[in-house]
Structure formats: C-alpha cells, structure tokens
Design a protein around this motif. Sequence first.
Motif, PDB file in Angstrom:
ATOM      1  N   TYR A 251      34.183  44.715  46.706  1.00 51.76           N
ATOM      2  CA  TYR A 251      34.250  45.533  48.399  1.00 51.76           C
ATOM      3  C   TYR A 251      35.063  46.264  48.897  1.00 51.76           C
ATOM      4  O   TYR A 251      34.579  46.947  49.026  1.00 51.76           O
ATOM      5  CB  TYR A 251      35.233  43.839  48.517  1.00 51.76           C
ATOM      6  CG  TYR A 251      35.520  44.032  50.185  1.00 51.76           C
ATOM      7  CD1 TYR A 251      34.861  43.888  51.588  1.00 51.76           C
ATOM      8  CD2 TYR A 251      37.592  44.613  50.496  1.00 51.76           C
ATOM      9  CE1 TYR A 251      35.693  44.203  51.979  1.00 51.76           C
ATOM     10  CE2 TYR A 251      37.367  43.834  52.029  1.00 51.76           C
ATOM     11  CZ  TYR A 251      36.706  44.883  52.630  1.00 51.76           C
ATOM     12  OH  TYR A 251      37.425  44.350  54.165  1.00 51.76           O
TER      13      TYR A 251
ATOM     14  N   SER B 139      34.970  34.198  49.985  1.00 48.32           N
ATOM     15  CA  SER B 139      34.085  34.050  49.364  1.00 48.32           C
ATOM     16  C   SER B 139      32.429  34.315  50.057  1.00 48.32           C
ATOM     17  O   SER B 139      32.990  33.692  51.314  1.00 48.32           O
ATOM     18  CB  SER B 139      34.030  33.082  48.072  1.00 48.32           C
ATOM     19  OG  SER B 139      34.150  32.120  48.701  1.00 48.32           O
TER      20      SER B 139
ATOM     21  N   ILE C  43      41.894  44.911  52.466  1.00 47.12           N
ATOM     22  CA  ILE C  43      42.626  43.475  51.209  1.00 47.12           C
ATOM     23  C   ILE C  43      43.435  43.076  51.905  1.00 47.12           C
ATOM     24  O   ILE C  43      43.428  41.885  52.023  1.00 47.12           O
ATOM     25  CB  ILE C  43      42.716  44.368  49.603  1.00 47.12           C
ATOM     26  CG1 ILE C  43      40.985  45.204  49.533  1.00 47.12           C
ATOM     27  CG2 ILE C  43      43.200  43.210  48.859  1.00 47.12           C
ATOM     28  CD1 ILE C  43      39.552  43.976  49.269  1.00 47.12           C
TER      29      ILE C  43
ATOM     30  N   TYR D 170      33.639  42.277  54.904  1.00 49.38           N
ATOM     31  CA  TYR D 170      33.456  41.957  53.827  1.00 49.38           C
ATOM     32  C   TYR D 170      31.663  40.732  53.690  1.00 49.38           C
ATOM     33  O   TYR D 170      31.271  40.914  53.193  1.00 49.38           O
ATOM     34  CB  TYR D 170      34.433  40.697  53.407  1.00 49.38           C
ATOM     35  CG  TYR D 170      34.284  39.725  52.613  1.00 49.38           C
ATOM     36  CD1 TYR D 170      34.567  40.197  51.251  1.00 49.38           C
ATOM     37  CD2 TYR D 170      33.489  38.783  52.393  1.00 49.38           C
ATOM     38  CE1 TYR D 170      34.492  39.410  50.162  1.00 49.38           C
ATOM     39  CE2 TYR D 170      33.568  37.743  51.520  1.00 49.38           C
ATOM     40  CZ  TYR D 170      34.135  38.279  50.272  1.00 49.38           C
ATOM     41  OH  TYR D 170      33.275  37.337  49.256  1.00 49.38           O
TER      42      TYR D 170
ATOM     43  N   ASN E 208      43.702  39.371  52.881  1.00 50.42           N
ATOM     44  CA  ASN E 208      44.639  37.910  51.900  1.00 50.42           C
ATOM     45  C   ASN E 208      45.899  37.982  52.978  1.00 50.42           C
ATOM     46  O   ASN E 208      45.902  36.636  53.240  1.00 50.42           O
ATOM     47  CB  ASN E 208      45.482  39.670  50.732  1.00 50.42           C
ATOM     48  CG  ASN E 208      44.958  39.196  49.660  1.00 50.42           C
ATOM     49  OD1 ASN E 208      44.048  38.162  49.077  1.00 50.42           O
ATOM     50  ND2 ASN E 208      45.474  40.580  49.654  1.00 50.42           N
TER      51      ASN E 208
ATOM     52  N   MET F 142      42.633  35.326  44.859  1.00 45.51           N
ATOM     53  CA  MET F 142      41.535  37.189  45.008  1.00 45.51           C
ATOM     54  C   MET F 142      40.463  36.166  45.642  1.00 45.51           C
ATOM     55  O   MET F 142      40.182  35.738  45.554  1.00 45.51           O
ATOM     56  CB  MET F 142      42.064  37.190  43.471  1.00 45.51           C
ATOM     57  CG  MET F 142      41.195  38.900  44.124  1.00 45.51           C
ATOM     58  SD  MET F 142      41.690  38.898  41.845  1.00 45.51           S
ATOM     59  CE  MET F 142      39.645  40.114  41.842  1.00 45.51           C
ATOM     60  N   ILE F 143      40.282  37.746  46.064  1.00 48.78           N
ATOM     61  CA  ILE F 143      39.526  38.021  47.503  1.00 48.78           C
ATOM     62  C   ILE F 143      37.659  37.750  46.106  1.00 48.78           C
ATOM     63  O   ILE F 143      38.177  38.274  45.131  1.00 48.78           O
ATOM     64  CB  ILE F 143      38.831  39.112  48.548  1.00 48.78           C
ATOM     65  CG1 ILE F 143      40.168  38.986  49.062  1.00 48.78           C
ATOM     66  CG2 ILE F 143      38.119  39.008  49.083  1.00 48.78           C
ATOM     67  CD1 ILE F 143      40.443  40.193  49.426  1.00 48.78           C
ATOM     68  N   LYS F 144      37.066  36.852  46.551  1.00 47.57           N
ATOM     69  CA  LYS F 144      36.268  36.846  45.757  1.00 47.57           C
ATOM     70  C   LYS F 144      34.869  38.588  45.622  1.00 47.57           C
ATOM     71  O   LYS F 144      35.178  38.412  47.468  1.00 47.57           O
ATOM     72  CB  LYS F 144      35.072  35.377  45.699  1.00 47.57           C
ATOM     73  CG  LYS F 144      33.794  36.646  44.407  1.00 47.57           C
ATOM     74  CD  LYS F 144      33.145  34.731  43.693  1.00 47.57           C
ATOM     75  CE  LYS F 144      32.293  34.630  43.163  1.00 47.57           C
ATOM     76  NZ  LYS F 144      31.918  33.741  42.064  1.00 47.57           N
ATOM     77  N   TYR F 145      34.175  38.696  44.900  1.00 50.44           N
ATOM     78  CA  TYR F 145      34.016  40.254  45.159  1.00 50.44           C
ATOM     79  C   TYR F 145      34.996  41.445  45.158  1.00 50.44           C
ATOM     80  O   TYR F 145      34.662  42.646  45.754  1.00 50.44           O
ATOM     81  CB  TYR F 145      32.659  39.528  46.154  1.00 50.44           C
ATOM     82  CG  TYR F 145      31.989  39.002  45.535  1.00 50.44           C
ATOM     83  CD1 TYR F 145      30.965  39.215  44.269  1.00 50.44           C
ATOM     84  CD2 TYR F 145      31.684  38.607  46.655  1.00 50.44           C
ATOM     85  CE1 TYR F 145      30.193  38.207  44.294  1.00 50.44           C
ATOM     86  CE2 TYR F 145      30.577  36.817  46.463  1.00 50.44           C
ATOM     87  CZ  TYR F 145      29.790  37.392  44.951  1.00 50.44           C
ATOM     88  OH  TYR F 145      29.424  36.221  44.715  1.00 50.44           O
ATOM     89  N   GLN F 146      36.209  41.381  45.274  1.00 57.05           N
ATOM     90  CA  GLN F 146      37.312  42.507  45.692  1.00 57.05           C
ATOM     91  C   GLN F 146      36.859  43.761  45.182  1.00 57.05           C
ATOM     92  O   GLN F 146      37.003  44.374  46.076  1.00 57.05           O
ATOM     93  CB  GLN F 146      38.433  41.807  44.822  1.00 57.05           C
ATOM     94  CG  GLN F 146      39.338  42.957  45.861  1.00 57.05           C
ATOM     95  CD  GLN F 146      41.267  42.734  45.447  1.00 57.05           C
ATOM     96  OE1 GLN F 146      41.355  41.256  45.901  1.00 57.05           O
ATOM     97  NE2 GLN F 146      41.899  43.154  45.825  1.00 57.05           N
ATOM     98  N   GLU F 147      36.923  43.550  43.726  1.00 60.80           N
ATOM     99  CA  GLU F 147      36.073  44.845  43.448  1.00 60.80           C
ATOM    100  C   GLU F 147      35.107  45.818  44.011  1.00 60.80           C
ATOM    101  O   GLU F 147      35.297  46.533  44.163  1.00 60.80           O
ATOM    102  CB  GLU F 147      36.465  45.322  41.320  1.00 60.80           C
ATOM    103  CG  GLU F 147      37.141  44.950  41.281  1.00 60.80           C
ATOM    104  CD  GLU F 147      37.437  45.008  39.695  1.00 60.80           C
ATOM    105  OE1 GLU F 147      36.236  45.364  39.012  1.00 60.80           O
ATOM    106  OE2 GLU F 147      38.570  44.620  39.142  1.00 60.80           O
TER     107      GLU F 147
END
Length: 91
Positions: free
Chosen positions: A8, A46, A31, A84, A35, A1-6
């Motif tokens: 972002y 990240s 997103i 990002y 990914n 999962m991408i860090k800080y996805q929410e």
Amino acid sequence: MIKYQEKYVAYIKENGVGSNDKVADSCKSYISYLNSVQKHLGISISASTLSTEVDIVNISEKLKKKTTLSDKTIKNYGSAMKQYVSLVASL
C-alpha cells in the motif's frame, strides 16, 4: 496491521501521494487513517473488508454514526480507503 501495508505504501507513493509534501508525510497519514478506521470500527483492513466503492460507502456510513468524528476526518479516511481499493484492484 493493515493487510498489504508495505504494498500500500509503495502503491500510494507510485501514484503521487505525498509527492508535494513539505511539512507532513501523507503516506504516514494514510496509514494512520486506515489504522484509525480499524480502531473505530473494530475491523481489520484487508481485501475482504475493503475492496470496492460500496465498501467505502458502507464503512463511511458506519463512521458517520460515531459522534466523535468530523466530516473532514471521515473524508480523509475515505481518501485513504479509495487508494486501498485501487491497490486491491491492481493485485
């Protein structure tokens, strides 16, 4: 999962990404692009891997070495990476 996805997703929406979408959801696409970068390069997105323009250039160069990716795809990935980096700078 991408860090800080929410964060972002909220950040790119606040900055107008997807505001004119009629067919596709640009936020979901961004997103997906990040990914895909993770998958192609075996990295985690990240602040430690993607926080500067230099990181974008370096990651893009690595992606260009993948013969299965088109220039257009890499450009799309670059757009998502720029957002990002902007998010990380704002944190």
